[in-house]
Design a protein around this motif. Structure first.
Motif, PDB file in Angstrom:
ATOM      1  N   THR A   8       0.838  -1.196   0.000  1.00 46.06           N
ATOM      2  CA  THR A   8       0.000   0.000   0.000  1.00 46.06           C
ATOM      3  C   THR A   8       0.878   1.253   0.000  1.00 46.06           C
ATOM      4  OG1 THR A   8       0.006   0.295   2.389  1.00 46.06           O
ATOM      5  CG2 THR A   8      -1.659  -1.198   1.495  1.00 46.06           C
ATOM      6  N   THR A   9       0.275   2.365  -0.386  1.00 52.39           N
ATOM      7  CA  THR A   9       0.910   3.685  -0.201  1.00 52.39           C
ATOM      8  C   THR A   9       0.055   4.454   0.789  1.00 52.39           C
ATOM      9  OG1 THR A   9      -0.439   4.846  -1.825  1.00 52.39           O
ATOM     10  CG2 THR A   9       1.542   3.727  -2.646  1.00 52.39           C
ATOM     11  N   ALA A  10       0.567   5.596   1.239  1.00 56.86           N
ATOM     12  CA  ALA A  10      -0.304   6.521   1.973  1.00 56.86           C
ATOM     13  C   ALA A  10      -1.397   6.957   1.006  1.00 56.86           C
ATOM     14  CB  ALA A  10       0.490   7.730   2.431  1.00 56.86           C
ATOM     15  N   ILE A  11      -2.577   7.252   1.534  1.00 59.20           N
ATOM     16  CA  ILE A  11      -3.611   7.803   0.652  1.00 59.20           C
ATOM     17  C   ILE A  11      -3.553   9.331   0.803  1.00 59.20           C
ATOM     18  CG2 ILE A  11      -5.074   5.773   0.461  1.00 59.20           C
ATOM     19  CD1 ILE A  11      -6.811   6.848   2.715  1.00 59.20           C
ATOM     20  N   ASP A  12      -3.536  10.011  -0.328  1.00 57.22           N
ATOM     21  CA  ASP A  12      -3.241  11.447  -0.340  1.00 57.22           C
ATOM     22  C   ASP A  12      -4.478  12.280  -0.030  1.00 57.22           C
ATOM     23  OD1 ASP A  12      -0.596  10.846  -1.181  1.00 57.22           O
ATOM     24  OD2 ASP A  12      -1.310  10.648  -3.241  1.00 57.22           O
ATOM     25  N   TYR A  13      -4.237  13.372   0.681  1.00 61.23           N
ATOM     26  CA  TYR A  13      -5.338  14.319   0.897  1.00 61.23           C
ATOM     27  C   TYR A  13      -5.708  14.925  -0.439  1.00 61.23           C
ATOM     28  CZ  TYR A  13      -4.565  14.250   5.927  1.00 61.23           C
ATOM     29  OH  TYR A  13      -4.456  13.867   7.230  1.00 61.23           O
ATOM     30  N   VAL A  14      -6.983  14.955  -0.680  1.00 65.34           N
ATOM     31  CA  VAL A  14      -7.406  15.462  -1.988  1.00 65.34           C
ATOM     32  C   VAL A  14      -7.733  16.964  -1.855  1.00 65.34           C
ATOM     33  CG1 VAL A  14      -9.787  14.605  -1.678  1.00 65.34           C
ATOM     34  CG2 VAL A  14      -8.885  14.888  -3.962  1.00 65.34           C
ATOM     35  N   ASN A  15      -6.722  17.724  -1.409  1.00 62.87           N
ATOM     36  CA  ASN A  15      -6.998  19.161  -1.260  1.00 62.87           C
ATOM     37  C   ASN A  15      -6.156  20.001  -2.201  1.00 62.87           C
ATOM     38  OD1 ASN A  15      -4.625  18.662   0.025  1.00 62.87           O
ATOM     39  ND2 ASN A  15      -4.995  19.983   1.770  1.00 62.87           N
ATOM     40  N   GLY A  16      -5.690  19.402  -3.259  1.00 62.89           N
ATOM     41  CA  GLY A  16      -4.920  20.137  -4.267  1.00 62.89           C
ATOM     42  C   GLY A  16      -4.444  19.137  -5.312  1.00 62.89           C
ATOM     43  N   GLN A  17      -3.519  19.581  -6.141  1.00 66.28           N
ATOM     44  CA  GLN A  17      -3.018  18.706  -7.206  1.00 66.28           C
ATOM     45  C   GLN A  17      -1.800  17.910  -6.702  1.00 66.28           C
ATOM     46  OE1 GLN A  17      -4.242  18.203 -10.356  1.00 66.28           O
ATOM     47  NE2 GLN A  17      -5.995  19.494  -9.823  1.00 66.28           N
ATOM     48  N   PRO A  18      -1.537  16.756  -7.292  1.00 68.64           N
ATOM     49  CA  PRO A  18      -0.391  15.950  -6.870  1.00 68.64           C
ATOM     50  C   PRO A  18       0.941  16.654  -7.117  1.00 68.64           C
ATOM     51  CG  PRO A  18      -1.505  14.967  -8.788  1.00 68.64           C
ATOM     52  CD  PRO A  18      -2.320  16.131  -8.363  1.00 68.64           C
ATOM     53  N   GLY A  48      -4.641   5.425  -3.259  1.00 69.83           N
ATOM     54  CA  GLY A  48      -5.936   6.104  -3.293  1.00 69.83           C
ATOM     55  C   GLY A  48      -5.931   7.448  -2.599  1.00 69.83           C
ATOM     56  N   LEU A  49      -7.115   7.850  -2.174  1.00 70.64           N
ATOM     57  CA  LEU A  49      -7.296   9.216  -1.663  1.00 70.64           C
ATOM     58  C   LEU A  49      -7.973   9.252  -0.303  1.00 70.64           C
ATOM     59  CD1 LEU A  49      -8.525  10.951  -4.933  1.00 70.64           C
ATOM     60  CD2 LEU A  49      -6.274  11.176  -3.851  1.00 70.64           C
ATOM     61  N   ASP A  50      -7.525  10.212   0.491  1.00 66.40           N
ATOM     62  CA  ASP A  50      -8.040  10.464   1.830  1.00 66.40           C
ATOM     63  C   ASP A  50      -8.934  11.702   1.692  1.00 66.40           C
ATOM     64  OD1 ASP A  50      -8.334  10.708   4.541  1.00 66.40           O
ATOM     65  OD2 ASP A  50      -6.203  10.930   4.985  1.00 66.40           O
ATOM     66  N   GLU A  51     -10.239  11.494   1.728  1.00 66.20           N
ATOM     67  CA  GLU A  51     -11.125  12.578   1.289  1.00 66.20           C
ATOM     68  C   GLU A  51     -11.868  13.303   2.403  1.00 66.20           C
ATOM     69  OE1 GLU A  51     -13.575  11.279  -1.972  1.00 66.20           O
ATOM     70  OE2 GLU A  51     -11.827  10.793  -3.194  1.00 66.20           O
ATOM     71  N   HIS A  52     -11.795  12.777   3.624  1.00 68.28           N
ATOM     72  CA  HIS A  52     -12.545  13.448   4.693  1.00 68.28           C
ATOM     73  C   HIS A  52     -11.665  14.435   5.453  1.00 68.28           C
ATOM     74  CE1 HIS A  52     -15.307   9.795   4.435  1.00 68.28           C
ATOM     75  NE2 HIS A  52     -16.043  10.849   4.109  1.00 68.28           N
ATOM     76  N   GLY A  53     -12.282  15.104   6.408  1.00 66.53           N
ATOM     77  CA  GLY A  53     -11.519  15.944   7.334  1.00 66.53           C
ATOM     78  C   GLY A  53     -11.553  17.416   6.976  1.00 66.53           C
ATOM     79  N   GLN A  54     -10.974  18.128   7.909  1.00 63.32           N
ATOM     80  CA  GLN A  54     -11.023  19.582   7.853  1.00 63.32           C
ATOM     81  C   GLN A  54     -10.326  20.176   6.629  1.00 63.32           C
ATOM     82  OE1 GLN A  54     -11.581  20.704  11.408  1.00 63.32           O
ATOM     83  NE2 GLN A  54     -11.426  22.906  11.175  1.00 63.32           N
ATOM     84  N   PHE A  92      -8.113   1.389  -6.313  1.00 66.87           N
ATOM     85  CA  PHE A  92      -7.889   2.786  -5.969  1.00 66.87           C
ATOM     86  C   PHE A  92      -8.984   3.152  -4.978  1.00 66.87           C
ATOM     87  CE2 PHE A  92      -8.094   7.329  -6.334  1.00 66.87           C
ATOM     88  CZ  PHE A  92      -6.803   7.732  -6.651  1.00 66.87           C
ATOM     89  N   VAL A  93      -8.587   3.360  -3.734  1.00 68.07           N
ATOM     90  CA  VAL A  93      -9.596   3.609  -2.707  1.00 68.07           C
ATOM     91  C   VAL A  93      -9.890   5.101  -2.586  1.00 68.07           C
ATOM     92  CG1 VAL A  93      -7.770   3.565  -0.930  1.00 68.07           C
ATOM     93  CG2 VAL A  93     -10.153   3.319  -0.237  1.00 68.07           C
ATOM     94  N   ARG A  94     -11.152   5.412  -2.411  1.00 67.80           N
ATOM     95  CA  ARG A  94     -11.554   6.767  -2.014  1.00 67.80           C
ATOM     96  C   ARG A  94     -12.301   6.574  -0.702  1.00 67.80           C
ATOM     97  NH1 ARG A  94     -14.968   9.688  -6.442  1.00 67.80           N
ATOM     98  NH2 ARG A  94     -14.719  11.309  -4.858  1.00 67.80           N
ATOM     99  N   THR A  95     -11.911   7.332   0.316  1.00 66.59           N
ATOM    100  CA  THR A  95     -12.495   7.064   1.636  1.00 66.59           C
ATOM    101  C   THR A  95     -13.962   7.500   1.723  1.00 66.59           C
ATOM    102  OG1 THR A  95     -11.542   9.123   2.436  1.00 66.59           O
ATOM    103  CG2 THR A  95     -10.319   7.093   2.915  1.00 66.59           C
ATOM    104  N   THR A  96     -14.475   8.148   0.669  1.00 64.19           N
ATOM    105  CA  THR A  96     -15.905   8.484   0.665  1.00 64.19           C
ATOM    106  C   THR A  96     -16.754   7.360   0.066  1.00 64.19           C
ATOM    107  OG1 THR A  96     -15.506   9.649  -1.406  1.00 64.19           O
ATOM    108  CG2 THR A  96     -15.627  10.993   0.596  1.00 64.19           C
ATOM    109  N   GLU A  97     -16.125   6.297  -0.367  1.00 67.38           N
ATOM    110  CA  GLU A  97     -16.900   5.191  -0.957  1.00 67.38           C
ATOM    111  C   GLU A  97     -17.650   4.413   0.125  1.00 67.38           C
ATOM    112  OE1 GLU A  97     -14.254   3.570  -4.643  1.00 67.38           O
ATOM    113  OE2 GLU A  97     -13.393   3.368  -2.656  1.00 67.38           O
ATOM    114  N   PRO A  98     -18.847   3.949  -0.193  1.00 67.81           N
ATOM    115  CA  PRO A  98     -19.607   3.159   0.788  1.00 67.81           C
ATOM    116  C   PRO A  98     -18.852   1.936   1.289  1.00 67.81           C
ATOM    117  CG  PRO A  98     -20.994   3.762  -1.060  1.00 67.81           C
ATOM    118  CD  PRO A  98     -19.621   4.238  -1.402  1.00 67.81           C
TER     119      PRO A  98
END
Ligand code: MSP
Length: 532
Positions: A8-18, A48-54, A92-98
């Motif tokens: 696995t890799t870390a899942i990146d915060y989706v708050n900007g571009q890579p 994948g992506l870490d999509e929740h949080g502040q 590819f995981v998105r943490t907003t997926e059910p």
């Protein structure tokens, strides 16, 4: 069902571009995944992506979008980025997926029922930027907090806490008994030092909805959402569970609740498509998130009765021109722009050859161009181009009879073995160095044997054929060894050699694969030389 090698890799915060740092980590994981497959193992590579949080909620608000719409839009860019890097991720995981959210909630319910959480009132300091509570211990000598925490506010609120303290000694013992659990060693020592010199605070696993609503609701208290790190770390098991991993099924009691008819995600697969993945073989992460992975995550797994990952492989951070990479100061490396200008393999080569897994690295444009020209264009590119062009010119592109195995065969075979051994130990940079020993030696072999002179003398015909065979075969072996690092280049070398298929199994690196009479394809420059 065989257990797959799970990386696995870390899942990146989706708050900007890579950026460069994200790209580096994913490429490192990709090379390991590809080399394992090449060694004959079945692999599952997750990113994948870490999509929740502040951070994400704030970024969405700043753009006037709902967090979900904002994430959906950016997730498309990040998925395209994974393709651009030619990552061979299996999911590819998105943490907003059910499939992920349901699993996190199932775990929260289970741990809550088991009495692992308690509710308490916290009064103290809070960094909104880092979404973390701070204590007096975090103050600098002048009484302020490190600027990396951004604005620090005073706060009084109720939350749920996870009892970490009880497990401190167990974790120390585990780290001491399992030296390879955190690598490199100096990172393991860092974790041990931290654990031995401080008392673990219990982990706050919730945020009140009144303050942050972009998160997974706590299944046992709707006034709270899950703390983003508790949510994010669970991706490493929620996705195996979604693929039917037996360890995460009924036995452990943390199986995904059945997905209802409205669920957008696949339900638990039937037995034929089930994958056995957990425990992970490696979590590849950056040094800044070591504590989350080497302290919180093992304890979470322990209380869930799950085995720990085999290794946490910690890489360093990239700087550019000796300074921090930062959007606000404009000190950035845009991987997409570099790839568009220089090609993907030029980019993959530079980051893997320049920086070993562990220390920090420094990107300079001059360093990039110099490696491109010296090692790719003049080194590898020149070797392949002149070897194949001479075979074309002097033997009409037809492979001569394989000579008796001599010095070249011996040297290439021994180095090819070293490359594979290093890849098994995840020593990517060292493996590349060995590949380049082959390249340099082969270029010297051309200079020493001078096939262009041999071709002028009919009495040297046999010697010329021997040299041409050795060069062509060296190029073929190089394609096999290079494939995990430079996938496109390896495929091109194979195609120019007129070989069908992809050099994606190390077994094919055995000397002598080219057979007499085989007609090669068209040589073409692999890395066009560029002005610096
Ligand atoms: N979302 C968390 C990770 C959760 S994992 C369960 C996070 N995201 S991040 O986007 O901030 O970072 C993702 C990864 O990129 C981390 O491993 C981090 O170390 C890495 N990098 C971010 N900047 C980096 C550099 N400048 N250089 C190298 N890697 C860096 O943390």
């Amino acid at each position: 069902m065989n257990k797959r090698f799970y990386i696995t890799t870390a899942i990146d915060y989706v708050n900007g571009q890579p950026h460069l740092g994200h790209a580096y980590e994913k490429i490192v994981a990709d090379v390991i995944a590809r080399s394992r497959r090449s060694l004959g193992q079945e692999v599952f590579f997750l990113t994948g992506l870490d999509e929740h949080g502040q951070k994400v909620q704030q970024a969405a608000i700043a753009e006037g979008k709902t967090p979900q719409a904002y994430c959906d839009q950016l997730a498309a860019d990040w998925k395209a980025f994974a393709k651009k890097l030619e990552l061979t991720n299996d999911d590819f995981v998105r943490t907003t997926e059910p499939r992920h959210k349901q699993f996190v909630q199932a775990i929260l319910s289970k741990l809550h029922a088991a009495g692992q959480f308690y509710r308490a009132t916290y009064e103290g300091f809070y960094s909104t930027k880092e979404e973390t509570f701070l204590t007096e211990k975090d103050r600098l000598p002048d009484g302020t907090f490190d600027p990396s925490y951004g604005e620090v506010i005073k706060l009084k609120e109720d939350n749920y806490y996870f009892k970490l303290r009880d497990h401190q000694q167990w974790l120390i013992d585990y780290l001491e008994a399992n030296p390879s659990f955190v690598q490199p060693d100096y990172r393991r020592n860092e974790v041990l030092g931290f654990l031995k010199n401080s008392t673990l605070e219990d982990l706050c696993i919730s945020r009140p909805v009144a303050r942050l609503n972009w998160g997974i609701p706590l299944p046992f208290d709707e006034d709270f959402v899950t703390y983003v790190w508790f949510d994010a770390l669970v991706n490493y098991i929620s996705i195996p569970a979604a693929h039917g991993d037996p360890l995460l099924g009924r036995g452990s009691g943390v199986s995904v609740p059945g997905s209802g008819p409205r669920s957008a995600q696949p339900r638990t697969p039937d037995a034929s498509s089930q994958l056995q993945l957990w425990p992970a073989d490696i979590h590849v992460i950056g040094k800044d998130i070591l504590k989350f992975h080497a302290v919180f995550w093992p304890i979470m797994l322990k209380v869930m009765d799950l085995p720990l990952p085999k290794q946490i492989l910690v890489h360093g951070w990239w700087q550019k021109d000796g300074a921090k990479i930062s959007k606000s100061t404009g000190n950035i490396v845009d991987p997409i722009a570099i790839i568009d200008e220089w090609g993907l393999d030029g980019f993959r080569f530079y980051v893997l050859r320049e920086l070993d897994i562990g220390p920090d690295g420094n990107w300079t444009d001059a360093g990039f161009k110099s490696r491109y020209n010296a090692e790719l264009a003049n080194g590898l590119g020149n070797l392949v181009n002149r070897s194949l062009s001479m075979l074309k010119r002097y033997r009409n592109g037809v492979v001569p009879v394989k000579p008796e195995a001599g010095e070249v065969a011996k040297k290439v075979t021994s180095l090819a073995g070293q490359v594979q051994a290093k890849l098994e130990l995840y020593q990517l940079q060292a493996a590349l160095q060995d590949i380049w020993i082959i390249i340099t030696a082969a270029n010297q072999y051309v200079d020493q044997t001078k096939p262009f002179n041999l071709a002028k003398d009919p009495a040297q015909s046999k010697r010329l054929e021997e040299v041409l065979y050795n060069l062509g075969e060296t190029c073929r072996v190089l394609a096999v060894l290079l494939r995990p690092f430079l996938p496109g280049t390896a495929t091109k070398i194979y195609a120019q050699l007129g070989l069908t298929g992809i050099p994606d199994k190390f077994d094919a690196a055995a000397w002598g694969g080219l057979s007499a009479g085989h007609k090669i394809g068209e040589p073409a420059p692999l890395f066009p030389r560029r002005e610096t």
